[in-house]
Write an enzyme that holds these catalytic residues in place. Structure first.
Site, PDB file in Angstrom:
ATOM      1  N   GLY A   8       0.816  -1.202   0.000  1.00  7.51           N
ATOM      2  CA  GLY A   8       0.000   0.000   0.000  1.00  7.51           C
ATOM      3  C   GLY A   8       0.849   1.250   0.000  1.00  7.51           C
ATOM      4  N   ASN A   9       0.179   2.390   0.047  1.00  3.51           N
ATOM      5  CA  ASN A   9       0.903   3.664   0.005  1.00  3.51           C
ATOM      6  C   ASN A   9       1.691   3.930   1.283  1.00  3.51           C
ATOM      7  OD1 ASN A   9       0.154   4.922  -2.611  1.00  3.51           O
ATOM      8  ND2 ASN A   9      -1.915   4.689  -1.796  1.00  3.51           N
ATOM      9  N   ASN A  11       2.139   1.267   4.057  1.00  3.80           N
ATOM     10  CA  ASN A  11       2.814   0.052   4.531  1.00  3.80           C
ATOM     11  C   ASN A  11       2.753  -1.055   3.493  1.00  3.80           C
ATOM     12  OD1 ASN A  11       3.500   0.768   7.368  1.00  3.80           O
ATOM     13  ND2 ASN A  11       1.284   0.946   7.599  1.00  3.80           N
ATOM     14  N   GLY A 108      -7.851   0.615  -8.085  1.00  3.49           N
ATOM     15  CA  GLY A 108      -6.718   0.156  -7.285  1.00  3.49           C
ATOM     16  C   GLY A 108      -6.831  -1.313  -6.928  1.00  3.49           C
ATOM     17  N   ASP A 110      -6.071  -2.851  -4.211  1.00  7.33           N
ATOM     18  CA  ASP A 110      -6.657  -3.094  -2.892  1.00  7.33           C
ATOM     19  C   ASP A 110      -8.174  -3.032  -2.933  1.00  7.33           C
ATOM     20  OD1 ASP A 110      -6.502  -0.376  -3.494  1.00  7.33           O
ATOM     21  OD2 ASP A 110      -6.062   0.244  -1.436  1.00  7.33           O
ATOM     22  N   ARG A 111      -8.713  -2.139  -3.757  1.00  7.36           N
ATOM     23  CA  ARG A 111     -10.167  -1.987  -3.823  1.00  7.36           C
ATOM     24  C   ARG A 111     -10.810  -3.190  -4.517  1.00  7.36           C
ATOM     25  NH1 ARG A 111     -11.159   4.210  -5.523  1.00  7.36           N
ATOM     26  NH2 ARG A 111     -13.148   3.850  -4.436  1.00  7.36           N
ATOM     27  N   ASP A 130     -12.714   1.428   3.595  1.00  6.06           N
ATOM     28  CA  ASP A 130     -11.346   1.048   3.917  1.00  6.06           C
ATOM     29  C   ASP A 130     -10.605   2.273   4.453  1.00  6.06           C
ATOM     30  OD1 ASP A 130      -8.798   0.039   4.128  1.00  6.06           O
ATOM     31  OD2 ASP A 130      -8.753  -0.836   2.123  1.00  6.06           O
TER      32      ASP A 130
END
Length: 260
Positions: A8-9, A11, A108, A110-111, A130
């Site tokens: 992620g941005n 971590n 994205g 993650d989405r 989120d």
């Protein structure tokens, strides 16, 4: 064992799956310049604490919203685990869901992973909130199609902007308010009220509007590190799912391997 990597941005999270269960999870600050050699020194020690060696990992899947981090994570997988990683959204690990938006390539990882995991579990209209670097609201219908969503500044970004763009406001810790009071009597309490209760009001307002637009019974699912903090002060969430993105990676890996 499967090593699922969610870059992620803020971590990079590493989760070691033993069958269906997460045996261990570790996180490190995202730095696109971090090399495979640096990652493995850190990971080797953490695996040893679990009584494992590098060769315990026999598969890797990576989901990332930081394209520059992908190369070094791929080298990590190939050089030290001896496997070619699956990349979420590519090749054998294509999403397998409809991205019903104008620019599907911009969704994205993650989405998409959150939608995959949430639909697998709940199989109805869902809104996933989120709490990450940004706070995202993602909508999926009862068939699992991603329909779009909302992107808002993360609460820590909002706090950083407030402090960074003012001359006299102090830096405060983001914490749960002691009570429901919304009239502060100190600068610090007024800042916490504005940031925290303002954020709760945003969440509740956007959920209400989103559910009205969907027009069908909808589950509201919260994930991300700060979800628990907000859950204590609102009843808008139906479920908390702390590992939703990681579960999405695991599901995507299973589907890809079964399909092959």
């Amino acid at each position: 064992m499967l090593l699922a990597i969610d870059a992620g941005n803020t971590n990079v999270v590493f989760a070691l799956f033993d069958g269906e269960d997460i045996r261990a999870r570790w996180r490190i600050a995202t730095d696109a310049r971090r090399t495979a050699d640096e990652y493995v020194v850190w990971l080797r020690q953490l695996l040893e604490l679990e009584g494992l060696e590098l060769n315990a990992v026999d598969a890797v899947i990576i989901g990332t919203v930081v394209p520059r981090a992908l190369h070094n994570l791929t080298v990590l997988s190939e050089k030290y685990f001896g496997v070619t990683p699956m990349i979420a959204g590519r090749g054998a690990a294509e999403w397998g869901i409809a991205l019903d938006v104008e620019q599907p390539d911009s969704v994205g990882a993650d989405r998409a992973l959150n939608v995959i995991a949430a639909h697998h579990k709940y199989k109805q209209d869902i809104v996933i909130i989120d709490f990450g670097t940004a706070t995202t609201f993602d909508v999926a219908d009862y068939e699992g199609a991603y329909k779009g969503g909302i992107i808002a500044p993360g609460i820590n970004l909002s706090l950083d902007a407030l402090v960074g763009k003012t001359a006299q406001l102090p830096r405060i810790a983001l914490e749960s308010p002691e009570d429901d009071n919304v009239i502060g009597t100190t600068t610090e309490s007024q800042m916490l009220i504005g940031i925290f209760w303002g954020y709760v009001a945003m969440i509740e307002g956007l959920v209400e509007r989103t559910k009205a637009q969907i027009g069908r019974p909808t589950k509201i699912i919260a994930t991300g590190g700060l979800a628990v903090l907000f859950d204590e002060h609102t009843d808008v969430f139906d479920h908390l799912e702390s590992d939703l993105t990681l579960q999405g990676l695991h599901l995507l890996y299973q589907r890809a391997t079964h399909a092959s």
